[in-house]
Design a protein around this motif. Structure first.
Motif, short mmCIF file in Angstrom:
data_model
loop_
_atom_site.label_atom_id
_atom_site.label_comp_id
_atom_site.label_asym_id
_atom_site.label_seq_id
_atom_site.Cartn_x
_atom_site.Cartn_y
_atom_site.Cartn_z
N GLU A 113 0.83 -1.20 0.00
CA GLU A 113 0.00 0.00 0.00
C GLU A 113 0.87 1.26 0.00
O GLU A 113 0.56 2.24 -0.67
CB GLU A 113 -0.97 0.01 1.19
CG GLU A 113 -2.01 1.10 1.10
CD GLU A 113 -2.81 1.09 -0.20
OE1 GLU A 113 -3.15 2.20 -0.68
OE2 GLU A 113 -3.11 0.02 -0.76
N PHE A 116 2.09 1.67 -3.45
CA PHE A 116 1.01 2.22 -4.28
C PHE A 116 0.91 3.73 -4.09
O PHE A 116 0.88 4.48 -5.07
CB PHE A 116 -0.32 1.54 -3.94
CG PHE A 116 -1.46 2.05 -4.75
CD1 PHE A 116 -1.76 1.49 -5.97
CD2 PHE A 116 -2.25 3.10 -4.30
CE1 PHE A 116 -2.81 1.96 -6.75
CE2 PHE A 116 -3.31 3.59 -5.06
CZ PHE A 116 -3.59 3.01 -6.29
N GLN A 117 0.87 4.17 -2.85
CA GLN A 117 0.72 5.59 -2.56
C GLN A 117 1.89 6.40 -3.11
O GLN A 117 1.73 7.56 -3.48
CB GLN A 117 0.57 5.83 -1.05
CG GLN A 117 -0.70 5.27 -0.46
CD GLN A 117 -1.96 5.79 -1.13
OE1 GLN A 117 -2.05 6.94 -1.50
NE2 GLN A 117 -2.93 4.91 -1.30
N ALA A 120 1.40 5.82 -7.53
CA ALA A 120 0.14 5.92 -8.26
C ALA A 120 -0.11 7.35 -8.73
O ALA A 120 0.18 8.31 -8.02
CB ALA A 120 -1.01 5.46 -7.37
N VAL A 125 -7.00 5.35 -11.07
CA VAL A 125 -8.00 4.44 -10.49
C VAL A 125 -9.35 4.67 -11.15
O VAL A 125 -10.04 3.71 -11.53
CB VAL A 125 -8.09 4.61 -8.95
CG1 VAL A 125 -9.30 3.88 -8.39
CG2 VAL A 125 -6.82 4.09 -8.29
N GLN A 129 -11.62 2.09 -13.29
CA GLN A 129 -13.02 1.84 -12.96
C GLN A 129 -13.86 1.87 -14.24
O GLN A 129 -14.69 0.99 -14.46
CB GLN A 129 -13.55 2.90 -11.99
CG GLN A 129 -13.13 2.70 -10.57
CD GLN A 129 -13.73 3.78 -9.68
OE1 GLN A 129 -13.05 4.76 -9.38
NE2 GLN A 129 -14.97 3.59 -9.27
N ALA A 136 -14.29 1.10 -7.00
CA ALA A 136 -13.05 1.82 -6.69
C ALA A 136 -12.04 0.89 -6.02
O ALA A 136 -10.84 0.94 -6.32
CB ALA A 136 -13.35 3.02 -5.78
N GLU A 137 -12.52 0.03 -5.14
CA GLU A 137 -11.62 -0.90 -4.45
C GLU A 137 -11.00 -1.90 -5.42
O GLU A 137 -9.80 -2.21 -5.34
CB GLU A 137 -12.36 -1.66 -3.34
CG GLU A 137 -12.88 -0.79 -2.21
CD GLU A 137 -14.16 -0.03 -2.57
OE1 GLU A 137 -14.93 -0.46 -3.47
OE2 GLU A 137 -14.40 1.02 -1.95
N HIS A 140 -8.47 -0.12 -7.58
CA HIS A 140 -7.26 0.11 -6.79
C HIS A 140 -6.40 -1.15 -6.76
O HIS A 140 -5.19 -1.11 -6.99
CB HIS A 140 -7.65 0.53 -5.37
CG HIS A 140 -6.51 0.72 -4.43
ND1 HIS A 140 -5.95 1.95 -4.19
CD2 HIS A 140 -5.83 -0.17 -3.67
CE1 HIS A 140 -4.97 1.81 -3.32
NE2 HIS A 140 -4.86 0.54 -2.99
N GLU A 141 -7.02 -2.28 -6.48
CA GLU A 141 -6.30 -3.57 -6.43
C GLU A 141 -5.70 -3.91 -7.79
O GLU A 141 -4.56 -4.36 -7.88
CB GLU A 141 -7.26 -4.67 -5.97
CG GLU A 141 -6.62 -6.04 -5.87
CD GLU A 141 -5.55 -6.16 -4.80
OE1 GLU A 141 -4.73 -7.08 -4.91
OE2 GLU A 141 -5.51 -5.34 -3.87
N TYR A 143 -4.88 -1.82 -10.19
CA TYR A 143 -3.79 -0.88 -10.45
C TYR A 143 -2.53 -1.31 -9.71
O TYR A 143 -1.44 -1.34 -10.28
CB TYR A 143 -4.23 0.52 -10.03
CG TYR A 143 -3.31 1.67 -10.41
CD1 TYR A 143 -2.30 1.55 -11.35
CD2 TYR A 143 -3.50 2.92 -9.82
CE1 TYR A 143 -1.50 2.63 -11.69
CE2 TYR A 143 -2.70 4.00 -10.15
CZ TYR A 143 -1.70 3.86 -11.09
OH TYR A 143 -0.91 4.93 -11.42
#
Length: 190
Positions: A113, A116-117, A120, A125, A129, A136-137, A140-141, A143
């Motif tokens: 995580e 990712f932060q 990204a 995201v 979608q 969104a979740e 995110h996964e 990505y």
């Protein structure tokens, strides 16, 4: 001898230039000072030592890559594709910089995580979608999975692999579709 005044940004730009051209091993106070047009004294005044300079250079280089990614945000069919191919292009055309940022001890995420932060891009995201009709979740996964997957290919490129553009496009497209299927099987559709 009076202290020289040199802007922090000037020194960081000089160090970044050396890094991009010759790699991290070429960084020395003398080389950076020469590139910045000053003596070594301002480097030690501004950064304490080369360890301090390299630490700030890491953030400076990340900012350079963020601008690079924005410059290439429309190179693909969408922001997501552009982001992935920008990372691959960086590995090929800016190999020394890529190695410094992504294949060295300087990158220290404490988990996926945090990784990712740190990498990204805004808007990706949402793009995922829309492309995959995902929550969104799930986007995110997906990505995060694509970041890890694409980075693996980029690391191979930075180490000398010679993939064709067609091979890269096909591999990225197949992996995207596989990750979409995976999140849909878990019921993460919109």
């Amino acid at each position: 001898m009076p202290k020289q005044w040199v802007a922090r940004e000037t020194v960081l730009d000089a160090a970044l230039s050396i890094l991009r051209e010759k790699g991290e091993a070429a960084l020395s106070a003398r080389a950076v000072a020469e590139a910045a047009g000053c003596s070594v004294q301002p480097i030690y005044s501004l950064f304490d030592d080369m360890t301090g300079l390299v630490a700030e250079l890491y953030d400076h280089a990340r900012a350079w890559v963020a601008a690079y990614n924005l410059d290439h945000a429309h190179d693909g069919a969408n922001l997501f594709e552009s982001n992935g191919f920008s990372h691959l292009r960086l590995a090929k055309t800016e190999t020394n910089l890529f190695r410094f940022l992504y294949l060295s001890p300087h990158m220290r995420p404490r988990g996926f995580e945090e990784l990712f932060q740190s990498v990204a891009l805004d808007g990706v995201v949402e793009c995922i979608q829309d492309l995959g009709h995902l929550s969104a979740e799930a986007a995110h996964e997906l990505y995060l999975n694509m970041i890890v997957y694409t980075h693996g290919m980029a690391a191979m490129i930075a180490c000398g692999a010679r993939f064709t553009e067609q091979e890269l496009h096909e591999r990225i497209d197949r992996s995207f579709r596989a990750f979409v299927r995976q999140v849909r099987e878990r019921g993460d559709e919109v």
